[in-house]
Design a protein around this motif. Structure first.
Motif, mmCIF file in Angstrom:
data_model
loop_
_atom_site.group_PDB
_atom_site.id
_atom_site.type_symbol
_atom_site.label_atom_id
_atom_site.label_comp_id
_atom_site.label_asym_id
_atom_site.label_seq_id
_atom_site.Cartn_x
_atom_site.Cartn_y
_atom_site.Cartn_z
ATOM 1 N N ALA A 77 11.352 10.754 30.576
ATOM 2 C CA ALA A 77 12.239 11.509 31.467
ATOM 3 C C ALA A 77 12.633 12.840 30.837
ATOM 4 N N ARG A 78 12.903 12.840 29.547
ATOM 5 C CA ARG A 78 13.249 14.089 28.851
ATOM 6 C C ARG A 78 12.064 15.046 28.861
ATOM 7 N N TRP A 79 10.851 14.512 28.634
ATOM 8 C CA TRP A 79 9.662 15.362 28.658
ATOM 9 C C TRP A 79 9.463 15.954 30.058
ATOM 10 N N SER A 80 9.630 15.133 31.069
ATOM 11 C CA SER A 80 9.457 15.602 32.443
ATOM 12 C C SER A 80 10.450 16.712 32.783
ATOM 13 N N GLU A 81 11.698 16.519 32.395
ATOM 14 C CA GLU A 81 12.729 17.533 32.631
ATOM 15 C C GLU A 81 12.402 18.824 31.885
ATOM 16 N N PHE A 82 11.980 18.684 30.634
ATOM 17 C CA PHE A 82 11.588 19.842 29.827
ATOM 18 C C PHE A 82 10.409 20.571 30.468
ATOM 19 N N SER A 83 9.405 19.833 30.876
ATOM 20 C CA SER A 83 8.223 20.434 31.490
ATOM 21 C C SER A 83 8.581 21.186 32.771
ATOM 22 N N ARG A 84 9.409 20.557 33.610
ATOM 23 C CA ARG A 84 9.823 21.215 34.867
ATOM 24 C C ARG A 84 10.631 22.476 34.594
ATOM 25 N N SER A 85 11.477 22.437 33.565
ATOM 26 C CA SER A 85 12.326 23.605 33.289
ATOM 27 C C SER A 85 11.530 24.757 32.685
ATOM 28 N N GLU A 86 10.460 24.450 31.967
ATOM 29 C CA GLU A 86 9.697 25.498 31.286
ATOM 30 C C GLU A 86 8.435 25.937 32.014
ATOM 31 N N ASN A 87 7.944 25.114 32.909
ATOM 32 C CA ASN A 87 6.736 25.440 33.666
ATOM 33 C C ASN A 87 7.108 25.731 35.108
ATOM 34 N N PRO A 88 7.117 26.972 35.473
ATOM 35 C CA PRO A 88 7.484 27.293 36.853
ATOM 36 C C PRO A 88 6.450 26.762 37.838
ATOM 37 N N GLY A 89 6.929 26.191 38.890
ATOM 38 C CA GLY A 89 6.038 25.654 39.911
ATOM 39 C C GLY A 89 5.886 26.633 41.066
ATOM 40 N N PRO A 90 5.238 26.202 42.114
ATOM 41 C CA PRO A 90 5.020 27.089 43.260
ATOM 42 C C PRO A 90 6.312 27.465 43.974
ATOM 43 N N GLU A 91 7.402 26.744 43.694
ATOM 44 C CA GLU A 91 8.671 27.032 44.356
ATOM 45 C C GLU A 91 9.472 28.122 43.655
ATOM 46 N N ILE A 92 8.918 28.726 42.604
ATOM 47 C CA ILE A 92 9.646 29.755 41.869
ATOM 48 C C ILE A 92 9.946 30.934 42.794
ATOM 49 N N SER A 93 11.135 31.476 42.639
ATOM 50 C CA SER A 93 11.546 32.603 43.480
ATOM 51 C C SER A 93 10.849 33.880 43.029
ATOM 52 N N ARG A 94 10.850 34.870 43.884
ATOM 53 C CA ARG A 94 10.257 36.167 43.548
ATOM 54 C C ARG A 94 10.983 36.771 42.335
ATOM 55 N N GLU A 95 12.299 36.620 42.322
ATOM 56 C CA GLU A 95 13.099 37.129 41.197
ATOM 57 C C GLU A 95 12.719 36.422 39.897
ATOM 58 N N GLY A 96 12.550 35.112 39.977
ATOM 59 C CA GLY A 96 12.136 34.336 38.807
ATOM 60 C C GLY A 96 10.769 34.733 38.317
ATOM 61 N N LEU A 97 9.860 35.001 39.242
ATOM 62 C CA LEU A 97 8.517 35.431 38.880
ATOM 63 C C LEU A 97 8.544 36.795 38.186
ATOM 64 N N GLU A 98 9.350 37.710 38.690
ATOM 65 C CA GLU A 98 9.455 39.032 38.063
ATOM 66 C C GLU A 98 10.033 38.920 36.658
ATOM 67 N N LYS A 99 11.000 38.019 36.482
ATOM 68 C CA LYS A 99 11.584 37.814 35.155
ATOM 69 C C LYS A 99 10.538 37.292 34.175
ATOM 70 N N LEU A 100 9.692 36.368 34.642
ATOM 71 C CA LEU A 100 8.615 35.843 33.809
ATOM 72 C C LEU A 100 7.626 36.934 33.415
ATOM 73 N N LYS A 101 7.314 37.794 34.354
ATOM 74 C CA LYS A 101 6.367 38.876 34.070
ATOM 75 C C LYS A 101 6.907 39.808 32.973
ATOM 76 N N LYS A 102 8.198 40.071 33.028
ATOM 77 C CA LYS A 102 8.803 40.965 32.044
ATOM 78 C C LYS A 102 8.846 40.349 30.656
ATOM 79 N N ASN A 103 9.001 39.030 30.588
ATOM 80 C CA ASN A 103 9.070 38.340 29.301
ATOM 81 C C ASN A 103 7.684 38.148 28.741
#
Length: 114
Positions: free
Chosen positions: A88-114
């Protein structure tokens, strides 16, 4: 896995000198295949799948070496509760660190900058 293209971090430290790491798609497939061989009934499949995933994801923090050489070794060395909790901890970690298709446009732009 060397490093995820999109993940913020690849490893998550635990309190006991171990850490969980993100897995590549190939490693997840290998874990599923190993679990299919271990599970003798459908009821055993989830437990075996989680143990095989943990055998690949759980490593010693200092050396980076796997804690368990196989899913069968993880089943032998951990309790059902430990497997469930760590998975369960691994799953939570994976979901928090791996953006899925539901990522917002703002979240995607933040990822691009990082």
């Amino acid at each position: 896995m060397e490093g995820s293209i999109l993940a913020g971090r690849d490893r998550f430290p635990l309190e006991n000198g171990m850490r969980l790491r993100l897995l590549s798609a190939l490693e997840v497939l290998q874990a599923r295949r190993e679990a299919a061989e271990l599970a003798q009934t459908e009821r055993e499949r989830a437990l075996c799948s989680n143990a095989c995933l943990l055998a690949r994801a759980l490593e010693h923090e200092q050396s980076g070496e796997p804690v368990f050489p196989s899913g069968q070794a993880a089943l032998a060395g951990l309790t059902v509760e430990e497997i469930a909790s760590l998975a369960a901890r691994w799953s939570e970690f994976s979901r928090s660190e791996n953006p899925g298709p539901e990522i917002s446009r703002e979240g995607l732009e933040k990822l691009k900058k990082n």
